[in-house]
Write an enzyme that holds these catalytic residues in place. Sequence first.
Site, PDB file in Angstrom:
ATOM      1  N   ASN A 109       0.796  -1.226   0.000  1.00 37.70           N
ATOM      2  CA  ASN A 109       0.000   0.000   0.000  1.00 37.70           C
ATOM      3  C   ASN A 109       0.828   1.274   0.000  1.00 37.70           C
ATOM      4  O   ASN A 109       0.392   2.296  -0.531  1.00 37.70           O
ATOM      5  CB  ASN A 109      -0.925   0.028   1.219  1.00 37.70           C
ATOM      6  CG  ASN A 109      -1.972  -1.056   1.196  1.00 37.70           C
ATOM      7  OD1 ASN A 109      -1.975  -1.924   0.325  1.00 37.70           O
ATOM      8  ND2 ASN A 109      -2.863  -1.043   2.165  1.00 37.70           N
ATOM      9  N   SER A 140      -7.699   6.397   0.042  1.00 40.72           N
ATOM     10  CA  SER A 140      -8.917   5.853   0.635  1.00 40.72           C
ATOM     11  C   SER A 140      -9.475   6.893   1.587  1.00 40.72           C
ATOM     12  O   SER A 140      -8.735   7.739   2.107  1.00 40.72           O
ATOM     13  CB  SER A 140      -8.617   4.559   1.401  1.00 40.72           C
ATOM     14  OG  SER A 140      -9.688   4.198   2.267  1.00 40.72           O
ATOM     15  N   LYS A 157      -2.782   4.409   4.169  1.00 39.92           N
ATOM     16  CA  LYS A 157      -3.519   5.322   3.303  1.00 39.92           C
ATOM     17  C   LYS A 157      -3.300   6.779   3.706  1.00 39.92           C
ATOM     18  O   LYS A 157      -3.268   7.673   2.849  1.00 39.92           O
ATOM     19  CB  LYS A 157      -5.004   4.958   3.306  1.00 39.92           C
ATOM     20  CG  LYS A 157      -5.302   3.619   2.637  1.00 39.92           C
ATOM     21  CD  LYS A 157      -4.809   3.584   1.194  1.00 39.92           C
ATOM     22  CE  LYS A 157      -5.136   2.302   0.475  1.00 39.92           C
ATOM     23  NZ  LYS A 157      -4.696   2.306  -0.933  1.00 39.92           N
TER      24      LYS A 157
END
Length: 256
Positions: A109, A140, A157
């Site tokens: 990520n 996100s 995120k």
Amino acid sequence: MPISLTNKNVIFVAGLGGIGLDTSKELLKRDLKNLVILDRINNPAVITELQKINPKVTVTFIPYDVTVPIAETKKLLKTIFDKLKTVDILINGAGILDDHKIEATIAVNYTGLVNTTTAILDFWDIRKGGPGGIICNIGSVTGFNAIYQVPVYSGTKAAVVNFTSSLAKLAPITGVTAYTVNPGITRTTLVHKFNSWLDVEPKVAEKLLEHPTQTTQECATNFVKAIELNKNGGLWFLDKGTLEDIEWTKHWDSGI
């Protein structure tokens, strides 16, 4: 500054995932010149399906794992640039949601996104004679409104949001602009079953899906709109079929 996607060359990392696949389909409706999809899973049938959507666009699939060393990413990108000569947009979309897998979550990520971005600067950075470029990072809603039961995922995120914000401010130096698209709760395989950190909430997936959601198609439609709006530093929130540019309420100047 808004852009037209006609005749653009786009690299899409994880362009075959839930949101990624529907976004790839939307992009093809814009008469790109080339769509290069980098993904871990090879699905020839889906690539054929994508090519049929718009035969004028060349769709290419190349296997890619974002966790490889940055040197390998640079080699891969060199083959793409050698073939296409120019690349206009990089979309970083790889992501996993499983707070049992701490190292993998951070590697995919965040670290993978940073490495892919860093690698493409070799070809885009105006200080090296490059033409500049555009980076679209998929974040996100958890990047600015954490799901506290999955703090590892939410943390990655948030890191993406801050990394991208920094890239945007560096655009006068590098010539590379950047923004994030941040989906709200979207009905993908990612959210139907996942693990909370230390099992603090065994039913986290069920509880999440009790909230209003959106389809991948609704998300993809606004995803491409955000790309076309092309706002450097944009923090786009894609939720329940809507598109909103979130404004930070606090700004801090490091003084550097």
